[in-house]
Motif scaffolding. Structure first.
Motif, short mmCIF file in Angstrom:
data_model
loop_
_atom_site.label_atom_id
_atom_site.label_comp_id
_atom_site.label_asym_id
_atom_site.label_seq_id
_atom_site.Cartn_x
_atom_site.Cartn_y
_atom_site.Cartn_z
N PRO A 1 -3.01 5.76 9.41
CA PRO A 1 -1.94 5.94 10.50
C PRO A 1 -1.00 4.42 10.32
CG PRO A 1 -4.10 5.06 11.26
CD PRO A 1 -4.28 5.50 10.17
N ASP A 2 0.10 4.55 10.88
CA ASP A 2 0.86 3.20 11.08
C ASP A 2 0.45 2.73 12.33
OD1 ASP A 2 2.17 4.54 13.24
OD2 ASP A 2 3.80 5.04 12.06
N LEU A 3 0.97 1.47 12.56
CA LEU A 3 0.63 0.83 13.78
C LEU A 3 0.76 1.34 15.19
CD1 LEU A 3 2.01 -2.72 12.54
CD2 LEU A 3 -0.41 -2.21 13.41
N ASP A 4 1.99 2.09 15.22
CA ASP A 4 2.19 2.89 16.55
C ASP A 4 1.22 4.03 16.68
OD1 ASP A 4 4.35 1.44 16.94
OD2 ASP A 4 5.75 3.03 16.03
N GLN A 5 0.60 4.46 15.75
CA GLN A 5 -0.29 5.78 15.71
C GLN A 5 -1.69 5.11 15.78
OE1 GLN A 5 0.53 7.47 11.83
NE2 GLN A 5 1.67 8.78 12.56
N LEU A 6 -1.92 4.06 15.61
CA LEU A 6 -3.07 3.18 15.82
C LEU A 6 -3.21 2.83 17.33
CD1 LEU A 6 -5.93 2.31 15.07
CD2 LEU A 6 -4.83 0.16 13.91
N ALA A 7 -2.35 2.22 17.65
CA ALA A 7 -2.15 1.86 19.01
C ALA A 7 -2.35 3.01 20.10
CB ALA A 7 -0.75 1.19 19.29
N ALA A 8 -1.76 4.21 19.79
CA ALA A 8 -1.94 5.24 20.70
C ALA A 8 -3.37 5.96 20.65
CB ALA A 8 -0.86 6.40 20.15
N VAL A 9 -3.82 5.80 19.67
CA VAL A 9 -5.43 6.52 19.43
C VAL A 9 -6.37 5.17 20.19
CG1 VAL A 9 -6.48 5.42 17.38
CG2 VAL A 9 -7.09 7.58 18.48
N LEU A 10 -5.89 4.02 20.31
CA LEU A 10 -6.82 2.98 20.81
C LEU A 10 -6.62 2.71 22.29
CD1 LEU A 10 -6.51 -0.16 18.18
CD2 LEU A 10 -8.60 1.34 18.50
N ALA A 11 -5.55 3.14 22.78
CA ALA A 11 -5.24 2.89 24.03
C ALA A 11 -5.99 3.64 25.21
CB ALA A 11 -3.85 3.07 24.38
N PRO A 12 -6.35 4.94 24.92
CA PRO A 12 -7.27 5.54 26.00
C PRO A 12 -8.70 4.98 26.03
CG PRO A 12 -6.24 7.14 24.65
CD PRO A 12 -5.80 5.90 23.94
N LEU A 13 -9.07 4.55 24.70
CA LEU A 13 -10.40 3.84 24.56
C LEU A 13 -10.71 2.43 25.23
CD1 LEU A 13 -10.98 5.00 20.90
CD2 LEU A 13 -11.63 6.09 22.91
N ASP B 1 1.22 -8.89 12.97
CA ASP B 1 1.19 -7.60 13.27
C ASP B 1 0.05 -7.14 13.98
OD1 ASP B 1 3.81 -7.28 12.36
OD2 ASP B 1 3.19 -6.56 10.44
N LEU B 2 -1.17 -7.71 13.70
CA LEU B 2 -2.40 -7.24 14.07
C LEU B 2 -2.37 -7.65 15.76
CD1 LEU B 2 -4.91 -7.56 11.28
CD2 LEU B 2 -3.91 -5.59 12.29
N VAL B 3 -2.14 -9.16 15.92
CA VAL B 3 -2.04 -9.55 17.33
C VAL B 3 -1.01 -8.78 18.16
CG1 VAL B 3 -1.42 -11.74 18.64
CG2 VAL B 3 -2.56 -11.89 16.61
N LYS B 4 -0.25 -8.59 17.55
CA LYS B 4 0.92 -7.40 18.49
C LYS B 4 0.35 -6.18 18.73
CE LYS B 4 5.17 -9.24 16.41
NZ LYS B 4 6.56 -9.06 15.43
N LEU B 5 -0.48 -5.62 17.82
CA LEU B 5 -1.28 -4.59 18.12
C LEU B 5 -2.35 -4.84 19.42
CD1 LEU B 5 -2.32 -1.50 17.29
CD2 LEU B 5 -4.09 -2.60 15.78
N VAL B 6 -3.06 -5.88 19.23
CA VAL B 6 -3.71 -6.09 20.38
C VAL B 6 -3.06 -6.45 21.67
CG1 VAL B 6 -5.48 -7.74 21.19
CG2 VAL B 6 -5.74 -7.07 18.87
N ASP B 7 -1.66 -6.87 21.64
CA ASP B 7 -1.03 -7.00 22.77
C ASP B 7 -0.68 -5.65 23.70
OD1 ASP B 7 -0.31 -9.64 22.70
OD2 ASP B 7 1.37 -9.41 21.61
N ARG B 8 -0.54 -4.61 22.48
CA ARG B 8 -0.25 -3.13 23.03
C ARG B 8 -1.64 -2.53 23.60
NH1 ARG B 8 3.11 -0.45 18.44
NH2 ARG B 8 3.29 1.22 19.91
N VAL B 9 -2.47 -2.87 23.01
CA VAL B 9 -3.94 -1.95 23.37
C VAL B 9 -4.54 -2.57 24.75
CG1 VAL B 9 -6.12 -1.55 22.49
CG2 VAL B 9 -4.27 -1.19 20.94
N LEU B 10 -4.55 -3.97 24.64
CA LEU B 10 -5.40 -4.72 25.84
C LEU B 10 -4.34 -5.00 26.72
CD1 LEU B 10 -8.07 -6.78 23.65
CD2 LEU B 10 -8.02 -4.34 24.56
#
Length: 294
Positions: free
Chosen positions: A246-258, A285-294
């Motif tokens: 996946p790309d970052l958007d797709q990964l964020a989407a799968v992680l968010a419900p978890l 980029d990874l820190v931004k991903l964590v921003d979105r998920v947490l």
């Protein structure tokens, strides 16, 4: 969730013992701003591995140091959870072998804990069948009770996590070489698998499915992210890249419900190679991903 809900613990763990860049992951992600997600930063556990020899009997690389690292991480994680009982742990590696230390603690001190494992690989090899003997090739097998007793017994009770309490998410299922196909076929029954094509096709749906699967278990859940789940065109700074992720958007989407479930016990991030990211762009980029998920 906000920063007051978390404490940060580094696990600079490189199971190859060669000084690869995974051990620099915690420092690089802190430098990129990860600490803003934690009200408390507990520093790093003593998980550095410098031995690259394979054990003659088991085939495991750096076996004595790996056992010591797992115990050290378990001790640091336990101390952090006792001292900061109102916070969840955010454990940053290092490679995915850090799960041995996480579940060595949870098995002994909490009991049954489930695992959402978001990873590009199943990590279900026998050490003797692995080209390298690295525990990053076999940590899921060890966690679910298959492997040398010195590793499977880290949590005292075996297995450290029941196979039917594990969801493997994002692993590659298409275009596999024969060895990878055999590894995938050898996964234990009862384990939930959501492959990369399914994740990419409906990321939020895949995350929601994994969350719904866990709800009836009625137990704390650990969320683990191996960043090599990402497609290497998005994140090349890993040791074992694989296309088809996946790309970052797709990964964020799968992680968010978890990440939003009340049963979430903790979150770990592994396998980022800081030495392959000299400018720090991928760490950011990874820190931004964590921003979105947490």
């Amino acid at each position: 969730m906000d920063r007051r809900d978390w404490f940060l613990l580094g696990a600079p763990w490189d199971c190859s013992g060669t000084g690869r860049g995974e051990a620099g992951g915690p420092a690089a992600l802190r430098a990129a701003g990860l600490t803003r997600h934690a009200g408390v930063d507990l520093g790093d556990a003593a998980t550095v591995i410098s031995d690259c020899r394979r054990d003659e009997r088991t085939g495991v690389r750096a076996l004595p140091e790996t056992i010591a690292a797992a115990h050290a991480l378990a001790a640091s994680l336990g101390a952090g959870m006792r001292a900061h009982s109102g916070r969840r742990p955010l454990v940053v590696g290092g490679d995915c072998s850090l799960l041995l230390g996480v579940f060595a603690h949870t098995r002994q001190c909490i009991g049954d804990v489930g695992l959402w494992m978001v990873d590009g690989h199943p990590d279900y090899l026998d050490a003797r069948a692995s080209e390298t003997g690295e525990t990053a090739d076999l940590e899921l097998a060890v966690l679910t009770g298959a492997g040398p007793p010195g590793l499977t017994g880290l949590g005292r009770a075996v297995p450290m996590v029941e196979a039917h309490h594990v969801a493997l998410i994002g692993h590659r299922t298409l275009g596999l070489d024969p060895a990878s196909a055999a590894e995938l076929a050898g996964l234990p029954t009862g384990l939930l698998t959501i492959g990369s094509p399914e994740l990419i096709g409906d990321p939020h749906g895949a995350g929601s499915r994994a969350a719904a699967w866990a709800a009836p278990l009625g137990m704390p859940m650990w969320l683990h992210l191996d960043v090599d789940v990402l497609d290497p065109t998005i994140l090349p700074a890993v040791t074992y890249p694989q296309p088809g992720g996946p790309d970052l958007d797709q990964l964020a989407a799968v992680l968010a419900p978890l990440a939003s479930t009340p049963d979430l016990l903790g979150f770990s991030i592994a396998d980022f190679r800081s030495d392959l990211d000299p400018g720090g762009r991928h760490a950011a980029d990874l820190v931004k991903l964590v921003d979105r998920v947490l």
